[in-house]
Scaffold this active site. Sequence first.
Site, short mmCIF file in Angstrom:
data_model
loop_
_atom_site.label_atom_id
_atom_site.label_comp_id
_atom_site.label_asym_id
_atom_site.label_seq_id
_atom_site.Cartn_x
_atom_site.Cartn_y
_atom_site.Cartn_z
N CYS A 54 -4.69 -0.77 1.96
CA CYS A 54 -3.52 -0.33 2.72
C CYS A 54 -3.43 1.18 2.90
O CYS A 54 -2.83 1.65 3.87
CB CYS A 54 -2.23 -0.88 2.11
SG CYS A 54 -1.90 -0.36 0.43
N HIS B 150 2.49 -0.21 -2.07
CA HIS B 150 1.99 -0.45 -0.72
C HIS B 150 2.28 0.76 0.18
O HIS B 150 3.33 1.39 0.07
CB HIS B 150 2.68 -1.71 -0.16
CG HIS B 150 2.22 -2.10 1.20
ND1 HIS B 150 0.90 -2.28 1.52
CD2 HIS B 150 2.93 -2.36 2.33
CE1 HIS B 150 0.81 -2.65 2.79
NE2 HIS B 150 2.03 -2.69 3.30
#
Length: 312
Positions: A82, A157
């Site tokens: 990510c 994230h």
Amino acid sequence: MRDWCFIESDPVVFTEIIRGFGCEGVQVEELYSLDDESFCQLRPIYGLIFLFKWRPGDEPSGTLDVSAKNIFFAQQVISNACATQAIVNLLLNVHEQEIKLGSTLEEFRDFVSGFDSANIGLALSNQEKIRTIHNSFACPQDFELDTRSPAKEDNYHFITYVPINGRIYELDGLREAPIDLGPIKEGEDWLTTVRPIIARRIEKYNEGEIHFNLMAVIGDRKAKYEKRLAEIAEAGMDSDDVAQEVYNLQSMIHDEEEKMKRYRKESVRRRHNYIPFIFEMLKILANEGKLVPLVEQALDKNAKKELEKEAQ
């Protein structure tokens, strides 16, 4: 399919990754506040990268734009990618003359032209050069989301905020489409519009918890200062004020050069494997009979600290 490693949320790492792709004209800086001054010092800001503690069931901050056009968006289809996903999603939505993407990103963009977001993500996860650059910044700490381990206690994230066609979009690889956060208010800079959106997201966490990090992808500062020096020289300006400005610009260029030297040193240290050295040092201490006393000393020191805390 080879794995992608965990990497740190650090402007040094992100700047080096971008330059590893061959991209010129941008760098990454960390933001410690959402106030005007913090943003003004970094302009131009092309996009923001936000790290947060991921929690299942979080609702999107805006509307999923499944019919979005002229937006590059790659879904995340593999664990730990990510950070690079956020970088690529951001850079391929910025169209500024000052930014040179370089052959790696340009060729990838051309290759996936016409793909849907899931297949773009799949192509990205299999792009060997991009993955190799990402993995060169391996870090033993877990700062990214491992979607294969949903029961893990702390998952982090990266997502991107970027202005596109007069609107602000949140590009989150775990969503099926870009998230439309609304129009940029007339007469306002896009950062003025996006700041309260980020602030509301931060407010979701309990007071005292730090589960987020914000970085800005900005114009290359050294190039910006050199461009201004060239403008002054071309115009033939000559005054005390101009002389002072030239001095300030030269100082800032020097500062940027020194910072990049530090970045390169940090990158070398980050990539070096210190574990064999540590093991060898522990073996030597053990052979000399010093290891156990040092451990006991450290334990005693820690116990005293705990007692002092309880006494307070």
